[in-house]
Design a protein around this motif. Structure first.
Motif, PDB file in Angstrom:
ATOM      1  N   SER A   4       0.864  -1.184   0.000  1.00 35.07           N
ATOM      2  CA  SER A   4       0.000   0.000   0.000  1.00 35.07           C
ATOM      3  C   SER A   4       0.896   1.228   0.000  1.00 35.07           C
ATOM      4  O   SER A   4       1.773   1.358   0.860  1.00 35.07           O
ATOM      5  N   ILE A   5       0.680   2.110  -0.957  1.00 38.32           N
ATOM      6  CA  ILE A   5       1.426   3.362  -1.056  1.00 38.32           C
ATOM      7  C   ILE A   5       0.495   4.475  -0.594  1.00 38.32           C
ATOM      8  O   ILE A   5      -0.600   4.641  -1.146  1.00 38.32           O
ATOM      9  N   ILE A   6       0.913   5.231   0.409  1.00 41.32           N
ATOM     10  CA  ILE A   6       0.112   6.343   0.920  1.00 41.32           C
ATOM     11  C   ILE A   6       0.852   7.632   0.599  1.00 41.32           C
ATOM     12  O   ILE A   6       2.023   7.793   0.955  1.00 41.32           O
ATOM     13  N   ALA A  19       3.926  12.225  -9.205  1.00 45.71           N
ATOM     14  CA  ALA A  19       4.189  11.170  -8.215  1.00 45.71           C
ATOM     15  C   ALA A  19       3.356   9.930  -8.511  1.00 45.71           C
ATOM     16  O   ALA A  19       3.864   8.804  -8.442  1.00 45.71           O
ATOM     17  N   ILE A  20       2.085  10.123  -8.835  1.00 47.30           N
ATOM     18  CA  ILE A  20       1.216   8.973  -9.122  1.00 47.30           C
ATOM     19  C   ILE A  20       1.696   8.249 -10.373  1.00 47.30           C
ATOM     20  O   ILE A  20       1.773   7.017 -10.397  1.00 47.30           O
ATOM     21  N   TYR A  21       2.058   9.001 -11.424  1.00 47.44           N
ATOM     22  CA  TYR A  21       2.593   8.355 -12.628  1.00 47.44           C
ATOM     23  C   TYR A  21       3.848   7.547 -12.297  1.00 47.44           C
ATOM     24  O   TYR A  21       4.009   6.417 -12.750  1.00 47.44           O
ATOM     25  N   ALA A  22       4.739   8.120 -11.489  1.00 53.43           N
ATOM     26  CA  ALA A  22       5.985   7.435 -11.136  1.00 53.43           C
ATOM     27  C   ALA A  22       5.710   6.173 -10.324  1.00 53.43           C
ATOM     28  O   ALA A  22       6.325   5.121 -10.566  1.00 53.43           O
ATOM     29  N   VAL A  23       4.794   6.261  -9.373  1.00 49.01           N
ATOM     30  CA  VAL A  23       4.464   5.089  -8.553  1.00 49.01           C
ATOM     31  C   VAL A  23       3.819   4.012  -9.421  1.00 49.01           C
ATOM     32  O   VAL A  23       4.166   2.826  -9.307  1.00 49.01           O
ATOM     33  N   GLN A  24       2.900   4.400 -10.295  1.00 47.47           N
ATOM     34  CA  GLN A  24       2.274   3.414 -11.180  1.00 47.47           C
ATOM     35  C   GLN A  24       3.324   2.704 -12.029  1.00 47.47           C
ATOM     36  O   GLN A  24       3.272   1.491 -12.207  1.00 47.47           O
ATOM     37  N   ILE A  30       3.482  -5.672  -9.645  1.00 46.14           N
ATOM     38  CA  ILE A  30       3.369  -5.758  -8.185  1.00 46.14           C
ATOM     39  C   ILE A  30       1.910  -5.509  -7.821  1.00 46.14           C
ATOM     40  O   ILE A  30       1.296  -4.548  -8.294  1.00 46.14           O
ATOM     41  N   ILE A  31       1.359  -6.363  -6.986  1.00 46.12           N
ATOM     42  CA  ILE A  31      -0.013  -6.173  -6.529  1.00 46.12           C
ATOM     43  C   ILE A  31       0.008  -5.099  -5.443  1.00 46.12           C
ATOM     44  O   ILE A  31       0.578  -5.307  -4.371  1.00 46.12           O
ATOM     45  N   ALA A  32      -0.571  -3.958  -5.747  1.00 47.52           N
ATOM     46  CA  ALA A  32      -0.475  -2.825  -4.824  1.00 47.52           C
ATOM     47  C   ALA A  32      -1.676  -1.901  -4.984  1.00 47.52           C
ATOM     48  O   ALA A  32      -2.434  -1.989  -5.949  1.00 47.52           O
ATOM     49  N   GLU A  33      -1.807  -1.018  -4.004  1.00 48.08           N
ATOM     50  CA  GLU A  33      -2.835   0.027  -4.057  1.00 48.08           C
ATOM     51  C   GLU A  33      -2.156   1.360  -3.783  1.00 48.08           C
ATOM     52  O   GLU A  33      -1.161   1.432  -3.057  1.00 48.08           O
ATOM     53  N   ILE A  34      -2.700   2.405  -4.393  1.00 46.67           N
ATOM     54  CA  ILE A  34      -2.220   3.761  -4.142  1.00 46.67           C
ATOM     55  C   ILE A  34      -3.336   4.498  -3.433  1.00 46.67           C
ATOM     56  O   ILE A  34      -4.475   4.554  -3.925  1.00 46.67           O
ATOM     57  N   ILE A  35      -3.005   5.068  -2.290  1.00 48.41           N
ATOM     58  CA  ILE A  35      -3.957   5.844  -1.505  1.00 48.41           C
ATOM     59  C   ILE A  35      -3.433   7.274  -1.427  1.00 48.41           C
ATOM     60  O   ILE A  35      -2.294   7.492  -0.999  1.00 48.41           O
ATOM     61  N   VAL A  36      -4.240   8.234  -1.853  1.00 46.54           N
ATOM     62  CA  VAL A  36      -3.878   9.644  -1.719  1.00 46.54           C
ATOM     63  C   VAL A  36      -4.819  10.269  -0.705  1.00 46.54           C
ATOM     64  O   VAL A  36      -6.041  10.157  -0.815  1.00 46.54           O
ATOM     65  N   VAL A  37      -4.230  10.921   0.288  1.00 48.33           N
ATOM     66  CA  VAL A  37      -5.002  11.661   1.280  1.00 48.33           C
ATOM     67  C   VAL A  37      -4.763  13.131   1.001  1.00 48.33           C
ATOM     68  O   VAL A  37      -3.632  13.619   1.112  1.00 48.33           O
ATOM     69  N   ASP A  38      -5.811  13.832   0.598  1.00 44.85           N
ATOM     70  CA  ASP A  38      -5.697  15.251   0.285  1.00 44.85           C
ATOM     71  C   ASP A  38      -6.176  16.081   1.472  1.00 44.85           C
ATOM     72  O   ASP A  38      -7.276  15.877   1.984  1.00 44.85           O
ATOM     73  N   ARG A  76      -5.307   3.427   8.018  1.00 49.56           N
ATOM     74  CA  ARG A  76      -6.527   2.776   8.492  1.00 49.56           C
ATOM     75  C   ARG A  76      -7.296   2.062   7.383  1.00 49.56           C
ATOM     76  O   ARG A  76      -7.966   1.060   7.648  1.00 49.56           O
ATOM     77  N   ILE A  77      -7.216   2.545   6.145  1.00 48.26           N
ATOM     78  CA  ILE A  77      -7.975   1.897   5.075  1.00 48.26           C
ATOM     79  C   ILE A  77      -7.104   1.002   4.198  1.00 48.26           C
ATOM     80  O   ILE A  77      -7.606   0.333   3.310  1.00 48.26           O
ATOM     81  N   ALA A  78      -5.802   1.009   4.439  1.00 50.35           N
ATOM     82  CA  ALA A  78      -4.896   0.196   3.624  1.00 50.35           C
ATOM     83  C   ALA A  78      -5.216  -1.282   3.772  1.00 50.35           C
ATOM     84  O   ALA A  78      -5.554  -1.755   4.849  1.00 50.35           O
TER      85      ALA A  78
END
Length: 79
Positions: A4-6, A19-24, A30-38, A76-78
């Motif tokens: 999980s990437i936060i 940042a999102i493009y680079a992480v993707q 890799i099985i992963a999720e990207i979480i952005v908290v604004d 908490r949601i990861a």
């Protein structure tokens, strides 16, 4: 989920997009999720994320919670 990437964002629309493009790109195969908290950005970050990155899990705060509290929201949601 293996990873999980936060990312915490506040009024840096251009940089969050990059940042999102680079992480993707880094997460290929890799099985992963990207979480952005604004933290209540006013620069259109939330709208851009919703439009360009619908697969990103987005928490759009209505006030600036600060860096630590925002990270805790993501944790908490990861999965």
């Amino acid at each position: 989920m293996k990873l999980s990437i936060i990312i915490v964002n506040y009024n840096v629309k251009y940089f969050i997009e990059q940042a999102i493009y680079a992480v993707q790109h880094a997460l290929k195969n890799i099985i992963a999720e990207i979480i952005v908290v604004d933290n209540n950005s006013t620069d259109g970050s939330v709208e851009m994320i919703r439009q360009k990155f619908p697969q990103v899990i987005l928490i759009a705060n209505e006030d600036n919670k600060g860096f630590s509290a925002a990270n805790n929201q993501g944790i908490r949601i990861a999965k």
